[in-house]
Design a protein around this motif. Structure first.
Motif, PDB file in Angstrom:
ATOM      1  N   TYR A  83     -42.372 -22.262  20.746  1.00 39.64           N
ATOM      2  CA  TYR A  83     -41.349 -21.471  20.347  1.00 39.64           C
ATOM      3  C   TYR A  83     -41.843 -20.446  19.127  1.00 39.64           C
ATOM      4  N   GLN A 103     -40.333 -18.482  15.818  1.00 38.95           N
ATOM      5  CA  GLN A 103     -39.084 -18.394  14.850  1.00 38.95           C
ATOM      6  C   GLN A 103     -39.303 -17.521  13.840  1.00 38.95           C
ATOM      7  N   PRO A 140     -35.434 -20.760  16.630  1.00 35.81           N
ATOM      8  CA  PRO A 140     -36.420 -20.751  17.434  1.00 35.81           C
ATOM      9  C   PRO A 140     -36.160 -19.996  18.515  1.00 35.81           C
ATOM     10  N   LEU A 162     -42.792 -18.112  12.284  1.00 33.91           N
ATOM     11  CA  LEU A 162     -43.195 -19.401  12.268  1.00 33.91           C
ATOM     12  C   LEU A 162     -43.384 -19.976  13.815  1.00 33.91           C
ATOM     13  N   LEU A 194     -43.844 -22.866  16.462  1.00 31.95           N
ATOM     14  CA  LEU A 194     -43.620 -24.213  16.777  1.00 31.95           C
ATOM     15  C   LEU A 194     -44.087 -24.570  17.984  1.00 31.95           C
ATOM     16  N   TYR A 248     -40.131 -33.193  20.529  1.00 30.79           N
ATOM     17  CA  TYR A 248     -40.509 -33.418  19.180  1.00 30.79           C
ATOM     18  C   TYR A 248     -41.363 -32.387  18.708  1.00 30.79           C
ATOM     19  N   PHE A 249     -40.711 -31.911  17.407  1.00 31.18           N
ATOM     20  CA  PHE A 249     -41.548 -30.763  17.181  1.00 31.18           C
ATOM     21  C   PHE A 249     -42.507 -30.959  16.093  1.00 31.18           C
ATOM     22  N   GLY A 250     -43.712 -30.177  16.095  1.00 34.29           N
ATOM     23  CA  GLY A 250     -44.417 -30.259  14.914  1.00 34.29           C
ATOM     24  C   GLY A 250     -44.322 -29.290  13.836  1.00 34.29           C
ATOM     25  N   PRO A 251     -44.937 -29.380  12.852  1.00 34.78           N
ATOM     26  CA  PRO A 251     -44.854 -28.643  11.259  1.00 34.78           C
ATOM     27  C   PRO A 251     -44.577 -27.120  11.482  1.00 34.78           C
ATOM     28  N   ARG A 307     -47.511 -20.997  10.396  1.00 37.62           N
ATOM     29  CA  ARG A 307     -46.897 -19.553   9.707  1.00 37.62           C
ATOM     30  C   ARG A 307     -48.040 -18.611  10.116  1.00 37.62           C
TER      31      ARG A 307
END
Lengths: 111, 114
Positions: free
Chosen positions: B35, B37, B43, B88, B90, B104-107, B110
Motif C-alpha cells: 500500500y 500512503q 493507504p 509511506l 506499507l 497485518y501491517f509492517g511499520p 518513508r
C-alpha cells in the motif's frame, strides 16, 4: 467493496469508553466489517472484525446492528495511547481482497 | 512469532532514480500486499502477491512492480521516481486459509523523492 462513512474526528476523556460509529448501508451479505487504527506515521494496527455477531477481544468490542448497515467500535477504557486514526473497512472475507481505506476517524483521548 | 518487518525505515531519492523496498512477512503467512500512503490520506492498494504470483493490482502505473520469494518475503520496485511518489509504503501479510485472511501491517518505509 462497500463504502463506509465515519465522522472526521471525535474526542474522548481518558478512562471513559470511546464509541466510534461507522455507517456501511450498502454492505453485502458476504462482507465483513474490519477495524484498524493508525498511530501517527506507524503502520495500521488490526483491531477486530466481524460478520454479523458482536465480537470482543482484548482490545475492543464490535457491535454490528441487526440489519448490518452500521457498526460501533468500543474501546472500553480509553487511554492517551489510543489517540489514533481509526478506519472502518468492509470487505469480502477469506478472499485475500484488498483493504480499501477511507479517511477514518481521528480519535483524540484527552487527559 | 515475528511480525511484519520492512526495510529500510527511511529513504531519500532523487527524481528519475529507482528504489527497492523490502518486506518480510509474518511467520506462516503466504500473501503480501503493498500500500502507498500519501500525507494526510488513507493507504491505497498497490498490488498483492500470493504464492509468488501477482494476485490483484490497484490503479498504479507499471513502473511500480513487485516480487515475492519462496520464503514469502517481498520487494516493491519503483522505477523513474516522481515527486508524487513521496509517501509511506506499507506492506501487509496474511494467510489465505479457511476463511482467515486478516492483513497485518509492517511499520512502513518513508520514501522522500527530491
Amino acid at each position: 467493496d462497500a463504502k463506509t462513512t465515519q465522522p472526521t474526528s471525535m474526542d474522548c476523556a481518558e478512562g471513559r469508553a470511546a464509541n466510534l460509529p461507522c455507517n456501511h448501508s450498502t454492505i453485502s451479505g458476504n462482507e465483513y466489517v474490519y477495524w484498524y487504527r493508525q498511530i501517527h506515521s506507524q503502520g495500521p494496527q488490526y483491531i477486530i472484525h466481524g460478520l454479523k455477531n458482536n465480537e470482543t477481544n482484548e482490545m475492543a468490542s464490535l457491535i454490528i446492528t441487526e440489519d448490518r448497515k452500521s457498526s460501533t467500535l468500543i474501546l472500553p477504557h480509553a487511554t492517551l495511547r489510543d489517540t489514533a486514526v481509526y478506519y472502518c473497512i468492509v470487505r469480502v472475507g477469506g478472499s485475500n481482497y484488498k483493504l480499501t481505506f477511507g479517511k477514518g476517524t481521528l480519535l483524540t483521548v484527552n487527559p | 512469532e515475528t511480525g511484519v518487518t520492512q526495510s529500510p525505515t527511511h529513504l531519500i531519492k532523487t527524481r528519475g532514480q529507482q528504489v527497492t523496498l523490502r518486506c518480510s512477512s509474518q511467520s506462516g503467512h503466504n500473501t503480501v500486499s503493498w500500500y502507498q500512503q500519501a500525507l494526510g490520506q488513507g493507504p491505497q492498494f498497490i498490488f498483492q502477491y500470493y504464492r509468488e504470483e501477482e494476485n490483484g493490482r490497484g490503479n498504479f502505473p507499471p513502473r511500480f512492480s513487485g516480487l515475492q520469494f519462496p520464503n514469502y518475503s517481498s520487494e516493491l520496485n519503483v522505477n523513474a521516481l516522481e515527486l508524487d511518489d513521496s509517501a509511506l509504503y506499507l506492506c501487509a501479510s496474511s494467510h489465505l486459509a479457511g476463511g482467515g485472511d486478516t492483513q497485518y501491517f509492517g511499520p512502513g518505509t518513508r520514501l522522500t523523492v527530491l
